[in-house]
Design a protein around this motif. Structure first.
Motif, PDB file in Angstrom:
ATOM      1  N   ASN A   1      19.158   0.577  53.705  1.00  0.00           N
ATOM      2  CA  ASN A   1      18.493   1.655  54.445  1.00  0.00           C
ATOM      3  C   ASN A   1      19.477   2.493  55.236  1.00  0.00           C
ATOM      4  OD1 ASN A   1      15.916   0.747  53.564  1.00  0.00           O
ATOM      5  ND2 ASN A   1      15.958  -0.806  55.167  1.00  0.00           N
ATOM      6  N   PHE A   2      20.598   2.751  54.649  1.00  0.00           N
ATOM      7  CA  PHE A   2      21.649   3.509  55.321  1.00  0.00           C
ATOM      8  C   PHE A   2      21.137   4.870  55.775  1.00  0.00           C
ATOM      9  CE2 PHE A   2      25.913   4.663  56.297  1.00  0.00           C
ATOM     10  CZ  PHE A   2      26.123   5.944  55.834  1.00  0.00           C
ATOM     11  N   SER A   3      20.287   5.484  54.998  1.00  0.00           N
ATOM     12  CA  SER A   3      19.864   6.851  55.291  1.00  0.00           C
ATOM     13  C   SER A   3      19.071   6.964  56.589  1.00  0.00           C
ATOM     14  CB  SER A   3      19.037   7.403  54.129  1.00  0.00           C
ATOM     15  OG  SER A   3      17.863   6.636  53.955  1.00  0.00           O
ATOM     16  N   ARG A   4      18.532   5.871  57.082  1.00  0.00           N
ATOM     17  CA  ARG A   4      17.738   5.947  58.313  1.00  0.00           C
ATOM     18  C   ARG A   4      18.579   5.872  59.578  1.00  0.00           C
ATOM     19  NH1 ARG A   4      16.089   1.166  61.005  1.00  0.00           N
ATOM     20  NH2 ARG A   4      16.996  -0.744  60.137  1.00  0.00           N
ATOM     21  N   TYR A   5      19.871   5.616  59.431  1.00  0.00           N
ATOM     22  CA  TYR A   5      20.743   5.480  60.595  1.00  0.00           C
ATOM     23  C   TYR A   5      21.271   6.830  61.057  1.00  0.00           C
ATOM     24  CZ  TYR A   5      20.930   0.421  59.953  1.00  0.00           C
ATOM     25  OH  TYR A   5      20.610  -0.907  59.851  1.00  0.00           O
ATOM     26  N   ASN A   6      21.442   6.930  62.356  1.00  0.00           N
ATOM     27  CA  ASN A   6      22.209   8.012  62.936  1.00  0.00           C
ATOM     28  C   ASN A   6      23.679   7.567  62.950  1.00  0.00           C
ATOM     29  OD1 ASN A   6      19.842   9.574  63.765  1.00  0.00           O
ATOM     30  ND2 ASN A   6      19.531   7.904  65.224  1.00  0.00           N
ATOM     31  N   MET A   7      24.554   8.449  62.497  1.00  0.00           N
ATOM     32  CA  MET A   7      25.963   8.096  62.364  1.00  0.00           C
ATOM     33  C   MET A   7      26.802   9.039  63.201  1.00  0.00           C
ATOM     34  SD  MET A   7      25.779   5.752  59.906  1.00  0.00           S
ATOM     35  CE  MET A   7      27.487   5.601  59.421  1.00  0.00           C
ATOM     36  N   SER A   8      27.836   8.511  63.817  1.00  0.00           N
ATOM     37  CA  SER A   8      28.706   9.362  64.618  1.00  0.00           C
ATOM     38  C   SER A   8      30.143   8.889  64.560  1.00  0.00           C
ATOM     39  CB  SER A   8      28.248   9.376  66.085  1.00  0.00           C
ATOM     40  OG  SER A   8      27.041  10.087  66.225  1.00  0.00           O
ATOM     41  N   TRP A   9      31.020   9.785  64.963  1.00  0.00           N
ATOM     42  CA  TRP A   9      32.432   9.485  65.130  1.00  0.00           C
ATOM     43  C   TRP A   9      32.795   9.670  66.598  1.00  0.00           C
ATOM     44  CZ3 TRP A   9      35.692   7.546  61.474  1.00  0.00           C
ATOM     45  CH2 TRP A   9      35.279   7.609  60.140  1.00  0.00           C
ATOM     46  N   PHE A  10      33.556   8.727  67.098  1.00  0.00           N
ATOM     47  CA  PHE A  10      34.118   8.785  68.446  1.00  0.00           C
ATOM     48  C   PHE A  10      35.622   8.639  68.322  1.00  0.00           C
ATOM     49  CE2 PHE A  10      30.399   8.329  71.289  1.00  0.00           C
ATOM     50  CZ  PHE A  10      29.419   8.052  70.354  1.00  0.00           C
ATOM     51  N   ARG A  11      36.317   8.934  69.402  1.00  0.00           N
ATOM     52  CA  ARG A  11      37.754   8.675  69.437  1.00  0.00           C
ATOM     53  C   ARG A  11      38.148   8.213  70.836  1.00  0.00           C
ATOM     54  NH1 ARG A  11      39.959  14.912  68.680  1.00  0.00           N
ATOM     55  NH2 ARG A  11      39.564  15.630  70.819  1.00  0.00           N
ATOM     56  N   GLN A  12      39.275   7.562  70.884  1.00  0.00           N
ATOM     57  CA  GLN A  12      39.737   7.021  72.163  1.00  0.00           C
ATOM     58  C   GLN A  12      41.249   7.007  72.191  1.00  0.00           C
ATOM     59  OE1 GLN A  12      38.303   3.044  73.045  1.00  0.00           O
ATOM     60  NE2 GLN A  12      38.373   3.456  75.240  1.00  0.00           N
ATOM     61  N   VAL A  13      41.791   7.391  73.335  1.00  0.00           N
ATOM     62  CA  VAL A  13      43.220   7.275  73.587  1.00  0.00           C
ATOM     63  C   VAL A  13      43.406   6.285  74.720  1.00  0.00           C
ATOM     64  CG1 VAL A  13      43.705   9.594  72.753  1.00  0.00           C
ATOM     65  CG2 VAL A  13      43.234   9.233  75.188  1.00  0.00           C
ATOM     66  N   PRO A  14      44.559   5.656  74.794  1.00  0.00           N
ATOM     67  CA  PRO A  14      44.791   4.647  75.843  1.00  0.00           C
ATOM     68  C   PRO A  14      44.553   5.221  77.234  1.00  0.00           C
ATOM     69  CG  PRO A  14      46.499   4.514  74.190  1.00  0.00           C
ATOM     70  CD  PRO A  14      45.690   5.734  73.855  1.00  0.00           C
ATOM     71  N   GLY A  15      43.827   4.457  78.032  1.00  0.00           N
ATOM     72  CA  GLY A  15      43.583   4.855  79.402  1.00  0.00           C
ATOM     73  C   GLY A  15      42.418   5.795  79.602  1.00  0.00           C
ATOM     74  N   LYS A  16      41.785   6.181  78.509  1.00  0.00           N
ATOM     75  CA  LYS A  16      40.645   7.090  78.620  1.00  0.00           C
ATOM     76  C   LYS A  16      39.409   6.467  77.992  1.00  0.00           C
ATOM     77  CE  LYS A  16      43.122  11.485  78.904  1.00  0.00           C
ATOM     78  NZ  LYS A  16      43.183  12.890  78.400  1.00  0.00           N
ATOM     79  N   GLU A  17      38.261   7.006  78.362  1.00  0.00           N
ATOM     80  CA  GLU A  17      37.017   6.526  77.788  1.00  0.00           C
ATOM     81  C   GLU A  17      36.862   7.025  76.357  1.00  0.00           C
ATOM     82  OE1 GLU A  17      34.333   6.262  81.887  1.00  0.00           O
ATOM     83  OE2 GLU A  17      33.805   7.667  80.293  1.00  0.00           O
ATOM     84  N   ARG A  18      36.068   6.269  75.624  1.00  0.00           N
ATOM     85  CA  ARG A  18      35.766   6.685  74.260  1.00  0.00           C
ATOM     86  C   ARG A  18      34.904   7.944  74.326  1.00  0.00           C
ATOM     87  NH1 ARG A  18      34.369   1.855  70.237  1.00  0.00           N
ATOM     88  NH2 ARG A  18      36.328   1.235  71.258  1.00  0.00           N
ATOM     89  N   GLU A  19      35.278   8.944  73.512  1.00  0.00           N
ATOM     90  CA  GLU A  19      34.553  10.202  73.582  1.00  0.00           C
ATOM     91  C   GLU A  19      33.902  10.544  72.252  1.00  0.00           C
ATOM     92  OE1 GLU A  19      37.005  13.569  74.477  1.00  0.00           O
ATOM     93  OE2 GLU A  19      38.330  13.281  72.751  1.00  0.00           O
ATOM     94  N   PHE A  20      32.748  11.171  72.354  1.00  0.00           N
ATOM     95  CA  PHE A  20      32.005  11.613  71.190  1.00  0.00           C
ATOM     96  C   PHE A  20      32.728  12.768  70.515  1.00  0.00           C
ATOM     97  CE2 PHE A  20      28.358  12.587  68.630  1.00  0.00           C
ATOM     98  CZ  PHE A  20      28.333  13.973  68.555  1.00  0.00           C
ATOM     99  N   ILE A  21      32.756  12.735  69.175  1.00  0.00           N
ATOM    100  CA  ILE A  21      33.384  13.804  68.412  1.00  0.00           C
ATOM    101  C   ILE A  21      32.364  14.526  67.554  1.00  0.00           C
ATOM    102  CG2 ILE A  21      35.079  14.345  66.627  1.00  0.00           C
ATOM    103  CD1 ILE A  21      36.218  13.651  69.364  1.00  0.00           C
TER     104      ILE A  21
ATOM    105  N   ARG B   1      25.420  11.564  71.690  1.00  0.00           N
ATOM    106  CA  ARG B   1      26.744  11.693  72.293  1.00  0.00           C
ATOM    107  C   ARG B   1      27.094  10.511  73.190  1.00  0.00           C
ATOM    108  NH1 ARG B   1      28.231  17.198  71.711  1.00  0.00           N
ATOM    109  NH2 ARG B   1      26.483  18.472  70.982  1.00  0.00           N
ATOM    110  N   SER B   2      26.148   9.636  73.435  1.00  0.00           N
ATOM    111  CA  SER B   2      26.374   8.516  74.338  1.00  0.00           C
ATOM    112  C   SER B   2      26.785   7.268  73.581  1.00  0.00           C
ATOM    113  CB  SER B   2      25.091   8.209  75.122  1.00  0.00           C
ATOM    114  OG  SER B   2      25.237   7.011  75.863  1.00  0.00           O
ATOM    115  N   PRO B   3      27.953   6.702  73.876  1.00  0.00           N
ATOM    116  CA  PRO B   3      28.385   5.486  73.182  1.00  0.00           C
ATOM    117  C   PRO B   3      27.397   4.333  73.338  1.00  0.00           C
ATOM    118  CG  PRO B   3      30.210   6.444  74.412  1.00  0.00           C
ATOM    119  CD  PRO B   3      28.980   7.187  74.818  1.00  0.00           C
ATOM    120  N   GLY B   4      26.676   4.305  74.447  1.00  0.00           N
ATOM    121  CA  GLY B   4      25.752   3.213  74.702  1.00  0.00           C
ATOM    122  C   GLY B   4      24.582   3.151  73.753  1.00  0.00           C
ATOM    123  N   LEU B   5      24.338   4.226  72.991  1.00  0.00           N
ATOM    124  CA  LEU B   5      23.218   4.252  72.073  1.00  0.00           C
ATOM    125  C   LEU B   5      23.499   3.444  70.818  1.00  0.00           C
ATOM    126  CD1 LEU B   5      20.410   5.683  71.609  1.00  0.00           C
ATOM    127  CD2 LEU B   5      21.686   7.366  70.259  1.00  0.00           C
TER     128      LEU B   5
END
Length: 123
Positions: free
Chosen positions: A28-48, A105-109
């Motif tokens: 059931n892959f099609s039912r998922y919401n998919m996203s990309w995030f990125r992170q650099v050392p010392g910073k929070e993971r950010e939505f892309i 956009r929220s990593p917690g989701l």
């Protein structure tokens, strides 16, 4: 349970392009919401970039027009095409999936994350 595996990272010169892939296990892959995030050392993971199950796309302002998120449901894969790369795009890139509704956009989701793939853009 969903397992994610990113690939496609590496070293690229500024102005160049790179395509990241994220292969997902499970059904059931099609039912998922998919996203990309990125992170650099010392910073929070950010939505892309995000791609809802309804095919709506969302982008971070700084990548709008340069990055494109897409998916192939038949292959259980989501992609991130990155063009006109800049040194500030250097980061570890993660894909994430969730079946929940909410602020993509929220990593917690997100319930599942890949292990990450390093992208380094040289100037």
């Amino acid at each position: 349970q969903v397992q994610l595996a990113e690939s496609g990272g590496g070293l690229v010169q500024a102005g160049g392009s790179r395509r990241l892939s994220c292969a997902a296990s499970g059904r059931n892959f099609s039912r998922y919401n998919m996203s990309w995030f990125r992170q650099v050392p010392g910073k929070e993971r950010e939505f892309i970039a995000g791609l809802g199950s309804d095919s709506t796309t969302y982008y971070k302002d700084s990548v709008q027009g340069r990055f494109t998120i897409s998916r192939n449901n038949a292959e259980n894969t989501v992609y991130l095409q990155m063009n006109s790369l800049k040194p500030e795009d250097t980061a570890v890139y993660y894909c994430a999936v969730t079946a929940r509704l909410g602020n993509l956009r929220s990593p917690g989701l997100y319930d599942y994350w890949g292990q990450g793939t390093q992208v380094t853009v040289s100037s």
